[in-house]
Structure formats: structure tokens, C-alpha cells
Scaffold this motif. Structure first.
Motif, PDB file in Angstrom:
ATOM      1  N   THR A  43      42.949  52.429  29.163  1.00  0.00           N
ATOM      2  CA  THR A  43      42.228  51.808  28.055  1.00  0.00           C
ATOM      3  C   THR A  43      42.193  50.293  28.153  1.00  0.00           C
ATOM      4  OG1 THR A  43      44.243  51.866  26.760  1.00  0.00           O
ATOM      5  CG2 THR A  43      42.719  53.688  26.470  1.00  0.00           C
ATOM      6  N   ARG A  44      42.864  49.729  29.122  1.00  0.00           N
ATOM      7  CA  ARG A  44      42.906  48.293  29.404  1.00  0.00           C
ATOM      8  C   ARG A  44      43.305  47.475  28.188  1.00  0.00           C
ATOM      9  NH1 ARG A  44      39.006  43.725  31.269  1.00  0.00           N
ATOM     10  NH2 ARG A  44      40.486  42.576  32.497  1.00  0.00           N
ATOM     11  N   TYR A  45      44.577  47.608  27.815  1.00  0.00           N
ATOM     12  CA  TYR A  45      45.108  46.850  26.694  1.00  0.00           C
ATOM     13  C   TYR A  45      45.473  45.419  27.072  1.00  0.00           C
ATOM     14  CZ  TYR A  45      45.487  51.084  23.903  1.00  0.00           C
ATOM     15  OH  TYR A  45      45.228  52.216  23.200  1.00  0.00           O
ATOM     16  N   ASP A  46      45.574  45.116  28.349  1.00  0.00           N
ATOM     17  CA  ASP A  46      45.953  43.768  28.766  1.00  0.00           C
ATOM     18  C   ASP A  46      44.835  42.785  28.449  1.00  0.00           C
ATOM     19  OD1 ASP A  46      48.406  44.589  29.814  1.00  0.00           O
ATOM     20  OD2 ASP A  46      47.440  45.217  31.669  1.00  0.00           O
ATOM     21  N   THR A  47      45.239  41.565  28.106  1.00  0.00           N
ATOM     22  CA  THR A  47      44.250  40.576  27.687  1.00  0.00           C
ATOM     23  C   THR A  47      43.679  39.784  28.856  1.00  0.00           C
ATOM     24  OG1 THR A  47      46.032  39.018  27.253  1.00  0.00           O
ATOM     25  CG2 THR A  47      45.244  40.339  25.402  1.00  0.00           C
ATOM     26  N   THR A  48      44.408  39.659  29.930  1.00  0.00           N
ATOM     27  CA  THR A  48      43.902  38.890  31.065  1.00  0.00           C
ATOM     28  C   THR A  48      43.750  39.791  32.286  1.00  0.00           C
ATOM     29  OG1 THR A  48      46.104  38.280  31.845  1.00  0.00           O
ATOM     30  CG2 THR A  48      45.073  36.805  30.235  1.00  0.00           C
ATOM     31  N   ALA A  49      42.909  39.367  33.188  1.00  0.00           N
ATOM     32  CA  ALA A  49      42.678  40.129  34.415  1.00  0.00           C
ATOM     33  C   ALA A  49      43.941  40.156  35.274  1.00  0.00           C
ATOM     34  CB  ALA A  49      41.523  39.522  35.198  1.00  0.00           C
ATOM     35  N   ARG A  50      44.717  39.065  35.221  1.00  0.00           N
ATOM     36  CA  ARG A  50      45.950  39.006  36.019  1.00  0.00           C
ATOM     37  C   ARG A  50      46.956  40.056  35.546  1.00  0.00           C
ATOM     38  NH1 ARG A  50      50.435  34.490  35.445  1.00  0.00           N
ATOM     39  NH2 ARG A  50      50.108  35.293  33.373  1.00  0.00           N
ATOM     40  N   ASN A  51      47.113  40.198  34.244  1.00  0.00           N
ATOM     41  CA  ASN A  51      48.036  41.203  33.715  1.00  0.00           C
ATOM     42  C   ASN A  51      47.540  42.610  34.011  1.00  0.00           C
ATOM     43  OD1 ASN A  51      49.587  39.164  32.717  1.00  0.00           O
ATOM     44  ND2 ASN A  51      48.896  39.386  30.602  1.00  0.00           N
ATOM     45  N   PHE A  52      46.235  42.806  33.924  1.00  0.00           N
ATOM     46  CA  PHE A  52      45.655  44.119  34.214  1.00  0.00           C
ATOM     47  C   PHE A  52      45.885  44.503  35.671  1.00  0.00           C
ATOM     48  CE2 PHE A  52      41.826  46.594  35.490  1.00  0.00           C
ATOM     49  CZ  PHE A  52      42.122  47.741  34.791  1.00  0.00           C
ATOM     50  N   LEU A  53      45.669  43.560  36.582  1.00  0.00           N
ATOM     51  CA  LEU A  53      45.879  43.834  38.001  1.00  0.00           C
ATOM     52  C   LEU A  53      47.351  44.102  38.294  1.00  0.00           C
ATOM     53  CD1 LEU A  53      44.455  44.067  40.702  1.00  0.00           C
ATOM     54  CD2 LEU A  53      44.833  41.629  41.040  1.00  0.00           C
ATOM     55  N   GLY A  54      48.233  43.377  37.625  1.00  0.00           N
ATOM     56  CA  GLY A  54      49.665  43.624  37.791  1.00  0.00           C
ATOM     57  C   GLY A  54      50.055  45.015  37.323  1.00  0.00           C
ATOM     58  N   ALA A  55      49.467  45.473  36.219  1.00  0.00           N
ATOM     59  CA  ALA A  55      49.754  46.819  35.720  1.00  0.00           C
ATOM     60  C   ALA A  55      49.234  47.872  36.686  1.00  0.00           C
ATOM     61  CB  ALA A  55      49.136  47.001  34.339  1.00  0.00           C
ATOM     62  N   ILE A  56      48.075  47.621  37.291  1.00  0.00           N
ATOM     63  CA  ILE A  56      47.532  48.559  38.279  1.00  0.00           C
ATOM     64  C   ILE A  56      48.457  48.634  39.495  1.00  0.00           C
ATOM     65  CG2 ILE A  56      45.680  48.882  39.969  1.00  0.00           C
ATOM     66  CD1 ILE A  56      43.718  48.171  37.856  1.00  0.00           C
ATOM     67  N   TYR A  57      48.934  47.491  39.967  1.00  0.00           N
ATOM     68  CA  TYR A  57      49.855  47.482  41.104  1.00  0.00           C
ATOM     69  C   TYR A  57      51.137  48.245  40.787  1.00  0.00           C
ATOM     70  CZ  TYR A  57      47.111  43.959  43.623  1.00  0.00           C
ATOM     71  OH  TYR A  57      46.141  43.293  44.300  1.00  0.00           O
ATOM     72  N   LEU A  58      51.670  48.038  39.594  1.00  0.00           N
ATOM     73  CA  LEU A  58      52.904  48.693  39.198  1.00  0.00           C
ATOM     74  C   LEU A  58      52.700  50.215  39.113  1.00  0.00           C
ATOM     75  CD1 LEU A  58      55.837  48.523  38.241  1.00  0.00           C
ATOM     76  CD2 LEU A  58      54.946  48.276  35.925  1.00  0.00           C
ATOM     77  N   ALA A  59      51.625  50.644  38.463  1.00  0.00           N
ATOM     78  CA  ALA A  59      51.363  52.081  38.321  1.00  0.00           C
ATOM     79  C   ALA A  59      51.060  52.708  39.682  1.00  0.00           C
ATOM     80  CB  ALA A  59      50.211  52.316  37.361  1.00  0.00           C
ATOM     81  N   ALA A  60      50.359  51.997  40.561  1.00  0.00           N
ATOM     82  CA  ALA A  60      50.053  52.529  41.890  1.00  0.00           C
ATOM     83  C   ALA A  60      51.338  52.691  42.698  1.00  0.00           C
ATOM     84  CB  ALA A  60      49.072  51.619  42.612  1.00  0.00           C
TER      85      ALA A  60
END
Length: 66
Positions: A43-60
Motif C-alpha cells: 500500500t506504500r505507506y512510506d512518505t519518501t521514495a528512499r524509505n520505500f526503496l529501503g522497505a523493498i530491499y528489506l522485504a526482498a
């Protein structure tokens, strides 16, 4: 009375060609399907693209380790 009719076998294509773009799209769709349990990413709750990409890396990384 309504009767369902299906086309005969001679009308169906023999083989559907799969291009390189289809294979890449399939790979990406499968990746995001594996990330679905992580609701914040879906649902992309992160406010910045950097935080979103970090969450994707962590989940991957978690998905890869499992």
C-alpha cells in the motif's frame, strides 16, 4: 434454450509466442506477489521514495532468506 458453443480446435492458435518483455514482466509480477504479505509495501505507506526503496530491499532480503 441457450446452448454454449466453443470454437473447434482448428480455430485455436497452435502456440502463443512469448517475448522477452513478457518474461521480464512475469518475473517482476512474481516478485511483487512474494512481497504482498508485507502490507506497508503493497500500500506504500512510506512518505519518501528512499524509505520505500529501503522497505523493498528489506522485504526482498527476508523473502530471499526464507
Amino acid at each position: 434454450m441457450i446452448v454454449a458453443l466453443s470454437p473447434g480446435c482448428h480455430l485455436r492458435p497452435k502456440e502463443v509466442p512469448v517475448g522477452r518483455g513478457d518474461k521480464a514482466r512475469h518475473l517482476i509480477e512474481n516478485f511483487f506477489a512474494r512481497l504482498k504479505p508485507y502490507r506497508a509495501i503493497a500500500t506504500r505507506y512510506d512518505t519518501t521514495a528512499r524509505n520505500f526503496l529501503g522497505a523493498i530491499y528489506l522485504a526482498a532480503a527476508i523473502a530471499w532468506l526464507n
